[in-house]
Scaffold this active site. Structure first.
Site, PDB file in Angstrom:
ATOM      1  N   LYS A 118      54.823  37.869  48.983  1.00  0.00           N
ATOM      2  CA  LYS A 118      55.030  36.719  48.090  1.00  0.00           C
ATOM      3  C   LYS A 118      56.497  36.521  47.722  1.00  0.00           C
ATOM      4  CE  LYS A 118      50.461  35.898  46.360  1.00  0.00           C
ATOM      5  NZ  LYS A 118      49.554  35.625  45.285  1.00  0.00           N
ATOM      6  N   LYS A 201      45.372  35.144  55.968  1.00  0.00           N
ATOM      7  CA  LYS A 201      44.276  35.079  54.995  1.00  0.00           C
ATOM      8  C   LYS A 201      44.087  33.646  54.487  1.00  0.00           C
ATOM      9  CE  LYS A 201      45.015  36.185  50.560  1.00  0.00           C
ATOM     10  NZ  LYS A 201      44.763  36.554  49.175  1.00  0.00           N
ATOM     11  N   LYS A 204      44.563  29.949  48.428  1.00  0.00           N
ATOM     12  CA  LYS A 204      44.659  28.687  47.704  1.00  0.00           C
ATOM     13  C   LYS A 204      46.080  28.145  47.689  1.00  0.00           C
ATOM     14  CE  LYS A 204      42.870  31.050  43.656  1.00  0.00           C
ATOM     15  NZ  LYS A 204      43.647  32.273  43.359  1.00  0.00           N
TER      16      LYS A 204
HETATM   17  N1  AQP Z   1      40.739  35.059  52.072  1.00  0.00           N
HETATM   18  C1  AQP Z   1      40.067  35.883  51.280  1.00  0.00           C
HETATM   19  N2  AQP Z   1      38.999  36.567  51.744  1.00  0.00           N
HETATM   20  C2  AQP Z   1      38.300  37.414  50.927  1.00  0.00           C
HETATM   21  N3  AQP Z   1      38.618  37.609  49.631  1.00  0.00           N
HETATM   22  C3  AQP Z   1      39.678  36.939  49.137  1.00  0.00           C
HETATM   23  N4  AQP Z   1      40.240  36.910  47.913  1.00  0.00           N
HETATM   24  C4  AQP Z   1      41.287  36.064  47.935  1.00  0.00           C
HETATM   25  N5  AQP Z   1      41.443  35.518  49.144  1.00  0.00           N
HETATM   26  C5  AQP Z   1      40.442  36.054  49.922  1.00  0.00           C
HETATM   27  C6  AQP Z   1      39.759  37.675  46.775  1.00  0.00           C
HETATM   28  O1  AQP Z   1      39.600  36.766  45.699  1.00  0.00           O
HETATM   29  C7  AQP Z   1      39.850  37.458  44.475  1.00  0.00           C
HETATM   30  C8  AQP Z   1      40.746  36.645  43.607  1.00  0.00           C
HETATM   31  O2  AQP Z   1      41.996  36.439  44.213  1.00  0.00           O
HETATM   32  P1  AQP Z   1      43.205  35.913  43.335  1.00  0.00           P
HETATM   33  O3  AQP Z   1      42.990  34.528  42.956  1.00  0.00           O
HETATM   34  O4  AQP Z   1      43.411  36.790  42.176  1.00  0.00           O
HETATM   35  O5  AQP Z   1      44.469  36.090  44.213  1.00  0.00           O
HETATM   36  P2  AQP Z   1      44.729  36.194  45.713  1.00  0.00           P
HETATM   37  O6  AQP Z   1      44.065  37.400  46.274  1.00  0.00           O
HETATM   38  O7  AQP Z   1      46.203  36.167  45.865  1.00  0.00           O
HETATM   39  O8  AQP Z   1      43.998  34.888  46.274  1.00  0.00           O
HETATM   40  P3  AQP Z   1      44.629  33.638  46.945  1.00  0.00           P
HETATM   41  O9  AQP Z   1      43.551  32.648  47.175  1.00  0.00           O
HETATM   42  O10 AQP Z   1      45.419  34.045  48.152  1.00  0.00           O
HETATM   43  O11 AQP Z   1      45.562  33.088  45.816  1.00  0.00           O
HETATM   44  P4  AQP Z   1      47.088  32.736  45.865  1.00  0.00           P
HETATM   45  O12 AQP Z   1      47.224  31.774  46.999  1.00  0.00           O
HETATM   46  O13 AQP Z   1      47.344  32.136  44.524  1.00  0.00           O
HETATM   47  O14 AQP Z   1      47.828  34.010  46.096  1.00  0.00           O
HETATM   48  C9  AQP Z   1      40.422  38.824  44.848  1.00  0.00           C
HETATM   49  O15 AQP Z   1      39.394  39.782  44.726  1.00  0.00           O
HETATM   50  C10 AQP Z   1      40.804  38.664  46.288  1.00  0.00           C
HETATM   51  O16 AQP Z   1      40.719  39.880  46.999  1.00  0.00           O
END
Ligand code: AQP
Length: 338
Positions: A118, A201, A204
């Site tokens: 990040k 991955k 969002k």
């Molecule tokens: N692609 C994924 N597959 C499976 N699990 C996922 N998680 C996120 N993306 C996937 C799981 O969702 C939970 C919450 O995630 P988060 O919102 O705290 O942050 P993140 O992991 O950083 O998710 P994003 O969607 O990628 O958000 P941004 O883009 O804001 O960084 C966690 O349990 C995560 O493992």
């Protein structure tokens, strides 16, 4: 180890609309663990984490937090059975987070792959909060003495760090106070990949909306995104081994299996020898069937903002009943005058 109440904690950032990855990797598992009834379940909108990467407009953060609360409930989290709340409404998270900033070592944090990904090449310009993110995450978990944390694969390293922080605190103060939490990373959808690139991955914050399915997407959006999802010209093989070198195909098969709640091999049994021209429409039907009702329920819940705020306030009150005594005991252990 001391006897800890079996308790699950997990959180999701209100940093954008919820994706199918968040739903399958996290939310769906949260509901299963709530319904299993074997653990107390505590679920959180981690808004303090959501500001580590960017400071969104205040109205946006507020509406994303409420929308995330609606998504939790629409997916099956019952605010009576589980404690459902917003992180910043429980100040004990940030207070214990500070203490853990003093327990964690710089070297531990520098090794975190999420920090490296990040912050990228511009680490000097990243926020201090982004660097300290895993220490706050450890506090989110340990302020409830949580024994189990369901997460997607991407959070595995942060959970190892949570265990290291708990162990160092216990060791340094000669106590058996924080549990060594177990990660729960299970099922076929622990890492849902981007629809445009099977090596990335689904996220969002990906700039391309075509890379993900959002929980609020319409049936037409879902159909368009799955139709355009990157694949290859080969038919689906008979055994899963045949997908090892085909990450995009493997991803769609895993999504199908997770939505249908069947093993990935059963998907192969059903579609072996078929082209994506046949498989994709079947996946669209399944995805619309499973996600459509959640999206509609979210919209219905979002009509009544006061009710969402009431649920969050009540959830915060219940969360503090657990968190406040744990923080008090932590202060006592450290030697802060109370
Ligand atoms: N692609 C994924 N597959 C499976 N699990 C996922 N998680 C996120 N993306 C996937 C799981 O969702 C939970 C919450 O995630 P988060 O919102 O705290 O942050 P993140 O992991 O950083 O998710 P994003 O969607 O990628 O958000 P941004 O883009 O804001 O960084 C966690 O349990 C995560 O493992």
């Amino acid at each position: 180890m001391a006897d800890f109440t079996p308790r699950v904690f997990s959180g999701i950032q209100p940093s954008g609309g919820l994706t199918l990855g968040n739903y399958l990797g996290a939310m769906k598992r949260f509901v299963q663990m709530q319904d299993a009834g074997t653990h107390e379940t505590v679920y959180c909108m981690v808004d303090l984490h959501a500001i580590t990467a960017e400071l969104a407009a205040p109205d946006k953060l507020r509406s994303r937090t409420r929308e995330l609360c609606a998504a939790f409930i629409a997916s099956g989290i019952d605010p009576e059975k589980s404690i459902l709340f917003n992180q910043s409404q429980v100040p004990e998270h940030a207070q214990l987070g500070w203490i853990f900033n003093c327990v964690a070592r710089m070297g531990w944090m520098q090794r975190m792959t999420q920090w490296k990904d990040k912050a990228g090449k511009n680490a000097q310009n990243a926020s201090l909060g982004l660097f300290a993110y895993p220490a706050l995450m450890a506090a989110d978990i340990l302020i409830y003495h949580a024994t189990h944390v369901p997460v997607g694969e991407d959070q595995k390293q942060h959970l190892e760090l949570t265990r290291d922080i708990a162990a160092k605190f216990n060791h340094d103060y000669g106590v058996d106070f924080f549990p060594i939490t177990e990660p729960v990373i299970e099922g076929v959808a622990t890492r849902v990949m981007s629809l445009r690139d099977g090596s990335k991955k689904m996220s969002k914050s990906d700039p391309s909306d075509m890379s993900r399915i959002n929980m609020t997407d319409t049936a037409d959006d879902i159909a368009k995104k799955i139709r355009k999802a990157k694949t290859d010209p080969e038919p689906l093989p008979e055994a899963l081994d045949g997908l090892t070198e085909r990450p995009e195909a493997r991803n769609l098969v895993n999504i199908y299996a997770a939505l249908a709640e069947i093993p990935a091999q059963s998907v192969m049994d059903q579609f072996a020898g078929q082209q994506f021209g046949t498989f994709k429409p079947a996946l669209v039907d399944l995805a619309v069937d499973k996600l459509g009702p959640i999206g509609s329920e979210m919209s219905r819940l979002m009509q009544d903002q006061a009710e969402i705020d009431r649920i969050l306030a009540r959830g915060a009150e219940r969360a503090r009943e657990i968190a406040a005594p744990v923080l008090e005991q932590t202060f006592e252990i450290i030697g802060m005058v109370r």
